[in-house]
Design an enzyme around this catalytic site. Structure first.
Site, short mmCIF file in Angstrom:
data_model
loop_
_atom_site.label_atom_id
_atom_site.label_comp_id
_atom_site.label_asym_id
_atom_site.label_seq_id
_atom_site.Cartn_x
_atom_site.Cartn_y
_atom_site.Cartn_z
N TYR A 1 0.82 -1.22 0.00
CA TYR A 1 0.00 0.00 0.00
C TYR A 1 0.85 1.26 0.00
O TYR A 1 0.36 2.35 -0.30
CB TYR A 1 -0.95 0.02 1.21
CG TYR A 1 -2.02 -1.06 1.16
CD1 TYR A 1 -2.20 -1.85 0.04
CD2 TYR A 1 -2.86 -1.28 2.25
CE1 TYR A 1 -3.15 -2.83 0.00
CE2 TYR A 1 -3.84 -2.27 2.22
CZ TYR A 1 -3.97 -3.05 1.08
OH TYR A 1 -4.93 -4.03 1.04
N ASP B 1 -10.59 -9.51 7.56
CA ASP B 1 -12.02 -9.44 7.24
C ASP B 1 -12.63 -10.84 7.16
O ASP B 1 -13.74 -11.08 7.63
CB ASP B 1 -12.25 -8.71 5.91
CG ASP B 1 -12.42 -7.22 6.12
OD1 ASP B 1 -12.16 -6.75 7.25
OD2 ASP B 1 -12.81 -6.51 5.17
#
Ligand code: NAD
Length: 360
Positions: A143, A254
């Site tokens: 990222y 998640d």
């Protein structure tokens, strides 16, 4: 002797102030039982900060957070601010807070509460007893790695580039958080990478193996990320603590959270090297139910418990809060989001009162 802690409260938007009020009451009660003193200071962040100051993270707020022992955040954002330019959006405040406090470790537990087992999409025998902590690196990896961008290739077509890179020191600091987290849990750590293909993952694995020498009480294992994803849904009980990089952690945390099936129950922690950590529910500001006394305050209360355990080193206080949450669920109290047949429907405030009673 009374121990004293300075806590910054960022109640934010939507259901934030409602659930924060419950968490504060719970902490006050536990504090008085265990001789802990909490000095709470409220600060503005998110939409409410934009309305009052024009900025989602006013400088004064960051300063207050930096000067405290821990930060308890509820949730930010809402329809009203969704169309503002990016630098003025509530989420930009969140990124600013992470950067300003140098938070590089994200801890996301996925614990199946026996009372809510039917909320999971997996079979009871697969998820019963699941208690996983995912430790995700938060400020490095693909990222943030350079070079990144969309460039013109020699062939004339466009070429998108992101770079997955980790330095030894970045791996070591997240590795140490993970080993120490495993020590506070069942003492088992699984490091997830893609070392069969990626050089950056080979360095990751080498460093984690080296670090293990400093933590002989922790049992270390390794999995490739594709296998880890498979194992998470096949037999999640095999995991205690998982450590992984930013991208893999984003996805796996998640997936692990969804094993539990109930987003209104999930806390999280973001930790830095030495300054205060930020503790917050995984869910958002739920503007659709804000101000209606319908919010489930348990993720916020469990975030306060995480703050006590991982931010303030007060495991006894954390144990007490977690036990009280278990007790109210055993008693059958449910907010709308986790309501099931035969249970007692309560609002946010009544759930808070039930927890205070359980603590007493
Ligand atoms: P959300 O998590 O706020 O809501 C999703 C659904 O879950 C809604 O139906 C909501 O009513 C329900 N829900 C969430 N928390 C609940 C609780 N504690 N009790 C009962 N029901 C609950 O996600 P969203 O709708 O995608 O986002 C709403 C706003 O929150 C957006 O502005 C978004 O940007 C923001 N957001 C903030 C954070 C954060 O503060 N860290 C995280 C995610 C989303």
């Amino acid at each position: 002797m009374t121990q004293s802690f300075r806590i910054t409260l960022l109640s934010g938007d939507g259901i934030g102030p409602e659930i924060m009020a419950i968490a504060v009451d719970v902490m006050k009660q536990v504090g008085s039982q265990l001789d802990l003193r909490f000095e709470f200071q409220e600060a503005l962040m998110g939409g409410v900060a934009i309305d009052e100051t024009g900025s989602p993270l006013p400088e004064a707020t960051l300063k207050t957070c930096q000067d405290s022992d821990a930060v308890l955040l509820a949730a930010i954002g809402g329809y009203k601010w969704d169309t503002l330019p990016r630098h003025q959006r509530p989420e930009t405040g969140l990124l600013g807070l992470r950067a300003g406090l140098k938070l590089f470790a994200n801890l996301r537990p996925a614990t199946i509460l026996p009372q809510l087992i039917d909320a999971s999409s997996l079979k009871r025998e697969v998820v019963e007893g699941v208690d996983i902590m995912v430790v995700r690196e938060l400020t490095g990896g693909i990222y943030f790695g350079e070079p990144k961008g969309i460039f013109q290739a020699e062939t004339g077509e466009k070429r998108g580039v992101s770079t997955m890179a980790y330095t030894e020191s970045e791996i070591d600091r997240i590795g140490r958080v993970a080993f120490e987290t495993a020590q506070k849990r069942q003492g088992r750590l699984c490091s997830v990478d893609k070392a069969n293909v990626l050089e950056v993952s080979q360095l990751w694995r080498d460093r984690i193996i080296d670090l293990a020498a400093d933590y002989p009480d922790v049992e270390l294992s390794h999995l490739y990320v594709d296998n880890a994803a498979m194992q998470l849904v096949r037999w999640p009980k095999q995991f205690d603590t998982i450590v992984t990089g930013n991208l893999f952690g984003d996805i796996l945390s998640d997936a692990a959270a969804m094993l539990t099936g109930s987003i209104g129950m999930l806390p999280s922690a973001s930790l830095g090297a030495d300054g205060p950590g930020v503790f917050e529910p995984v869910h958002g500001s739920a503007p659709d139910i804000a101000g209606q006394d319908k919010a489930n305050p348990l993720a916020q209360v469990l975030s306060a418990a995480m703050m006590l355990r991982y931010g303030l080193d007060q495991p006894a206080a954390a144990d007490k809060i977690e036990a009280a949450v278990t007790q109210v669920l055993d008693q059958g109290y449910r907010t709308g989001d986790i309501m099931a047949e035969g249970m007692t429907a309560v609002g946010c405030k009544a759930m808070g009162e039930a927890i205070l009673k359980a603590l007493a």
